[in-house]
Motif scaffolding. Structure first.
Motif, PDB file in Angstrom:
ATOM      1  N   TYR A  44       0.868  -1.178   0.000  1.00 26.90           N
ATOM      2  CA  TYR A  44       0.000   0.000   0.000  1.00 26.90           C
ATOM      3  C   TYR A  44       0.901   1.223   0.000  1.00 26.90           C
ATOM      4  CZ  TYR A  44      -3.423   3.471   1.489  1.00 26.90           C
ATOM      5  OH  TYR A  44      -4.221   4.588   1.562  1.00 26.90           O
ATOM      6  N   LYS A  45       0.730   2.080  -1.004  1.00 26.76           N
ATOM      7  CA  LYS A  45       1.533   3.296  -1.154  1.00 26.76           C
ATOM      8  C   LYS A  45       3.033   3.020  -1.057  1.00 26.76           C
ATOM      9  CE  LYS A  45      -1.885   6.711  -0.040  1.00 26.76           C
ATOM     10  NZ  LYS A  45      -2.176   7.974   0.608  1.00 26.76           N
ATOM     11  N   GLY A  46       3.457   1.937  -1.681  1.00 27.20           N
ATOM     12  CA  GLY A  46       4.873   1.603  -1.736  1.00 27.20           C
ATOM     13  C   GLY A  46       5.435   0.947  -0.483  1.00 27.20           C
ATOM     14  N   GLN A  47       4.613   0.744   0.541  1.00 28.02           N
ATOM     15  CA  GLN A  47       5.042   0.099   1.781  1.00 28.02           C
ATOM     16  C   GLN A  47       4.483  -1.319   1.825  1.00 28.02           C
ATOM     17  OE1 GLN A  47       6.759   1.371   4.549  1.00 28.02           O
ATOM     18  NE2 GLN A  47       7.229   3.290   3.491  1.00 28.02           N
ATOM     19  N   LYS A  48       5.279  -2.253   2.344  1.00 27.21           N
ATOM     20  CA  LYS A  48       4.833  -3.646   2.469  1.00 27.21           C
ATOM     21  C   LYS A  48       4.346  -3.923   3.880  1.00 27.21           C
ATOM     22  CE  LYS A  48       7.778  -5.849  -0.926  1.00 27.21           C
ATOM     23  NZ  LYS A  48       8.856  -6.802  -1.143  1.00 27.21           N
ATOM     24  N   LEU A  49       3.241  -4.645   3.948  1.00 29.87           N
ATOM     25  CA  LEU A  49       2.728  -5.173   5.203  1.00 29.87           C
ATOM     26  C   LEU A  49       2.678  -6.675   5.010  1.00 29.87           C
ATOM     27  CD1 LEU A  49       1.454  -4.542   7.994  1.00 29.87           C
ATOM     28  CD2 LEU A  49      -0.765  -4.672   6.863  1.00 29.87           C
ATOM     29  N   TRP A  50       3.285  -7.410   5.923  1.00 28.23           N
ATOM     30  CA  TRP A  50       3.368  -8.852   5.730  1.00 28.23           C
ATOM     31  C   TRP A  50       3.237  -9.594   7.041  1.00 28.23           C
ATOM     32  CZ3 TRP A  50       7.816 -11.269   7.768  1.00 28.23           C
ATOM     33  CH2 TRP A  50       8.837 -10.400   8.171  1.00 28.23           C
ATOM     34  N   ALA A  51       2.872 -10.851   6.916  1.00 31.34           N
ATOM     35  CA  ALA A  51       2.721 -11.727   8.075  1.00 31.34           C
ATOM     36  C   ALA A  51       3.556 -12.980   7.852  1.00 31.34           C
ATOM     37  CB  ALA A  51       1.256 -12.095   8.274  1.00 31.34           C
ATOM     38  N   TYR A  52       4.103 -13.523   8.933  1.00 25.38           N
ATOM     39  CA  TYR A  52       4.903 -14.744   8.855  1.00 25.38           C
ATOM     40  C   TYR A  52       4.078 -15.944   8.439  1.00 25.38           C
ATOM     41  CZ  TYR A  52       9.244 -12.990  10.839  1.00 25.38           C
ATOM     42  OH  TYR A  52      10.408 -12.326  11.030  1.00 25.38           O
ATOM     43  N   ASN A  53       2.831 -15.977   8.874  1.00 26.04           N
ATOM     44  CA  ASN A  53       1.990 -17.137   8.573  1.00 26.04           C
ATOM     45  C   ASN A  53       0.524 -16.729   8.612  1.00 26.04           C
ATOM     46  OD1 ASN A  53       1.214 -17.081  11.313  1.00 26.04           O
ATOM     47  ND2 ASN A  53       2.900 -18.428  11.871  1.00 26.04           N
ATOM     48  N   ARG A  54      -0.332 -17.694   8.331  1.00 32.65           N
ATOM     49  CA  ARG A  54      -1.771 -17.415   8.283  1.00 32.65           C
ATOM     50  C   ARG A  54      -2.307 -16.920   9.626  1.00 32.65           C
ATOM     51  NH1 ARG A  54      -5.666 -18.410   4.800  1.00 32.65           N
ATOM     52  NH2 ARG A  54      -7.785 -18.516   5.571  1.00 32.65           N
ATOM     53  N   ALA A  55      -1.856 -17.510  10.724  1.00 38.27           N
ATOM     54  CA  ALA A  55      -2.340 -17.101  12.050  1.00 38.27           C
ATOM     55  C   ALA A  55      -2.036 -15.630  12.315  1.00 38.27           C
ATOM     56  CB  ALA A  55      -1.721 -17.980  13.136  1.00 38.27           C
ATOM     57  N   PHE A  56      -0.833 -15.197  11.959  1.00 38.62           N
ATOM     58  CA  PHE A  56      -0.473 -13.794  12.134  1.00 38.62           C
ATOM     59  C   PHE A  56      -1.338 -12.916  11.233  1.00 38.62           C
ATOM     60  CE2 PHE A  56       3.007 -15.505  14.356  1.00 38.62           C
ATOM     61  CZ  PHE A  56       3.698 -14.491  14.997  1.00 38.62           C
TER      62      PHE A  56
END
Length: 115
Positions: A44-56
């Motif tokens: 979003y707007k050049g920034q990454k948001l991520w999670a290690y796994n599905r639970a996160f």
């Protein structure tokens, strides 16, 4: 999840994955490179948001959908659980303008039905 410089929160998570060949039965160990290898990741707007796994990713989605966005959740049984990784979510993803877009993208990545 986006962790910035605070990787200590995730010290217990495994950094090894498995590469599987789609054309043959070959499988081999693979050292994961976070966040580039994260499956649950959106931009979003050049920034990454991520999670290690599905639970996160599910916890992140619940947090962003919440009206109060509390980092401590209370279960039905009254137990309290602090989710320190939510402290690392950049403000950009929590703004009123971004939340609907981010929530929709997370739902799509999680395979949720979008109305």
């Amino acid at each position: 999840m986006y962790v910035g410089g605070n990787r200590a929160v995730f010290a217990s998570l495994d950094n090894e994955g498995v590469l599987v060949c789609k054309t043959c039965p070959s499988a081999q160990r693979y050292k994961l490179n976070w966040p580039e290898d994260a499956y649950f990741q959106i931009t979003y707007k050049g920034q990454k948001l991520w999670a290690y796994n599905r639970a996160f990713a599910v916890s992140l989605l619940a947090y962003l959908e919440s009206e109060t966005r509390k980092k401590t959740m209370v279960s039905d049984g009254g137990a309290r659980a602090t989710r320190p990784f939510l402290n690392s979510v950049p403000t950009l993803f929590q703004t009123a303008k971004a939340r609907p877009i981010v929530v929709r993208a997370l739902k799509q990545k999680l395979g949720h039905r979008i109305a």
